[in-house]
Design an enzyme around this catalytic site. Structure first.
Site, PDB file in Angstrom:
ATOM      1  N   SER A   1      70.596  28.521  49.897  1.00  0.00           N
ATOM      2  CA  SER A   1      71.797  29.187  49.417  1.00  0.00           C
ATOM      3  C   SER A   1      71.572  30.588  48.881  1.00  0.00           C
ATOM      4  O   SER A   1      72.502  31.396  48.856  1.00  0.00           O
ATOM      5  CB  SER A   1      72.463  28.342  48.325  1.00  0.00           C
ATOM      6  OG  SER A   1      71.596  28.174  47.218  1.00  0.00           O
TER       7      SER A   1
ATOM      8  N   HIS B   1      75.378  24.393  52.733  1.00  0.00           N
ATOM      9  CA  HIS B   1      75.735  25.676  53.360  1.00  0.00           C
ATOM     10  C   HIS B   1      75.568  25.644  54.875  1.00  0.00           C
ATOM     11  O   HIS B   1      75.732  26.676  55.529  1.00  0.00           O
ATOM     12  CB  HIS B   1      74.900  26.802  52.770  1.00  0.00           C
ATOM     13  CG  HIS B   1      75.296  27.175  51.382  1.00  0.00           C
ATOM     14  ND1 HIS B   1      76.291  28.097  51.105  1.00  0.00           N
ATOM     15  CD2 HIS B   1      74.851  26.744  50.173  1.00  0.00           C
ATOM     16  CE1 HIS B   1      76.424  28.223  49.790  1.00  0.00           C
ATOM     17  NE2 HIS B   1      75.563  27.410  49.210  1.00  0.00           N
TER      18      HIS B   1
ATOM     19  N   LYS C   1      82.657  24.070  50.204  1.00  0.00           N
ATOM     20  CA  LYS C   1      82.312  25.384  50.767  1.00  0.00           C
ATOM     21  C   LYS C   1      83.092  25.591  52.058  1.00  0.00           C
ATOM     22  O   LYS C   1      84.256  25.962  52.014  1.00  0.00           O
ATOM     23  CB  LYS C   1      80.796  25.506  50.913  1.00  0.00           C
ATOM     24  CG  LYS C   1      80.110  25.491  49.541  1.00  0.00           C
ATOM     25  CD  LYS C   1      78.624  25.632  49.622  1.00  0.00           C
ATOM     26  CE  LYS C   1      77.998  25.839  48.254  1.00  0.00           C
ATOM     27  NZ  LYS C   1      78.279  24.780  47.267  1.00  0.00           N
TER      28      LYS C   1
END
Length: 396
Positions: free
Chosen positions: A182, A210, A242
């Site tokens: 990240s 991610h 996310k």
């Protein structure tokens, strides 16, 4: 005489202030989109994890509203008592189908997912080997277990092989890594990591917070990107906050994994189930990413353009190969000052320093999304050029 609460708070805050590390989060005054309003200023938003623009997407909002009207504002209990609604189980089947795994379970955040899954799996006498740059939620999750803990050098397959060779166990052996890291934006070499894990009889555990929605066909993730579909010795966990635009976490893998977590994962056992509107939004996100391939195409087109232009200007982006694009400023005060100046130019991009990233590698982490237009990115690049030259980070 013991320390009072006021004294402790003052000491800690002064220490942060003197180190230039005291954080004052900015406040968004509109929905989290590629362009938004922050602290009274119209800005290009490079600070969000909203990779696919789902945080304010019409399809997600419509399904969230539908679930809200039919199922109410809350589940009313923990999942194991009276909080499991049929829509929760439908979402979990949807995730398992999407991820190509035997089962899936939804938890309350990516952070608590790592605590819950690692805590449920690992016992005293087990061996876990973790990448040195793994997310804080993995580190904290492992601290709560009694397994023997070892660390291997970041993305270093040979070092992983060495650590596993030097540390055997009759219990479960687990290799733990982020899929996409990240802070640096690099990708774990899962093809080689899994091969080494299998050589030593270990299971591979991938936090793909991610990577989901970003990597692999239709955003199925880093595990899918490297071809490990239907692999019972690979566990996938991640967040639903996310790319998916909502909130929550998931664990997907072996067909029996879900049942163990239902019985052993403490965050699952002791937290009220997710709200129906959240379930609806997440279900719509999974439908939308498969329906509209343009979402990921735009994300990667924007990523390639932004990185190339930053390199042309002379910025160090740490070799990132994903939409996470760090720009290095060195020490935390420099990164924070750059962030402040960028904001003055209408660009919202947050500086990160120790302890979030190592000392000497303070940076601004930019995340390009599918929602950004070329005009948005050009505006940000012009601001970067001006600020970088003013601070002596780039020439010109």
């Amino acid at each position: 005489m013991s320390t009072t609460l006021s004294e402790r708070l003052t000491q800690e805050l002064n220490s942060l202030r003197e180190g230039g590390l005291l954080i004052h989060p900015r406040v968004l005054e509109r929905a989290n989109r590629a362009r938004t309003r922050v602290d009274g200023r119209e800005v290009v938003n490079l600070a969000s994890n909203n990779y696919l623009g789902f945080a304010d997407h019409p399809a997600l909002k419509a399904k969230a509203e539908s679930y809200l009207r039919e199922w109410g504002v809350g589940a009313g209990a923990v999942r194991t008592i009276a909080g499991t609604l049929s829509i929760h189980e439908a979402l979990e089947r949807q995730i398992a189908d999407f991820k190509h795994t035997g089962s899936a379970l939804v938890l309350h955040s990516g952070f608590t997912t790592n605590q819950g899954v690692l805590g449920a799996l690992l016992r005293e006498g087990d061996l876990v080997v973790s990448d040195e740059l793994n997310h804080a939620s993995i580190i904290d999750g492992l601290r709560l277990t009694k397994a023997t803990k070892k660390v291997f050098k970041h993305a270093d397959v040979d070092d992983l092989d060495r650590v596993l060779s030097e540390n055997d166990s009759e219990g479960l052996k687990l290799v733990v890594t982020d899929g996409v890291f990240s802070m640096d934006g690099d990708v774990a070499p899962l093809d080689r990591l899994v091969a080494v894990a299998r050589k030593h009889g270990a299971v591979t555990y991938v936090d793909d917070a991610h990577g989901s929605g970003v990597m692999g066909a239709q955003g199925r993730g880093t595990v899918h990107h490297f071809g490990f579909e239907y692999a019972d010795d690979v566990i996938q966990v991640g967040t639903l906050s996310k790319a998916w635009g909502g909130v929550g976490g998931y664990a997907a893998g072996h067909g029996d994994l879900r049942q163990l977590l239902i019985n052993r994962a403490r965050p699952y056992l002791f937290s009220t189930a997710q709200a129906p509107a959240t379930v609806g939004a997440l279900s719509a996100a999974l439908e939308e990413v498969q329906r509209d391939p343009g979402l990921m195409e735009r994300l990667w087109d924007n990523t390639r353009y932004f990185k190339a232009e930053l390199h042309t200007l002379g910025f160090d982006t740490m070799g990132s190969v994903t939409p996470i694009t760090p720009v290095v400023f060195g020490e935390a005060p420099a990164a924070f000052e750059a962030s402040r100046r960028l904001f003055g130019e209408g660009v919202f991009a947050v500086g990160l320093g120790f302890p979030t990233v190592p000392r000497g590698s303070a940076r601004i982490r930019n995340i390009v999304t599918s929602e950004h237009t070329k005009d948005d990115l050009d505006h940000a690049l012009q601001a970067y050029a001006k600020v970088g030259r003013a601070l002596g980070i780039i020439g010109g």
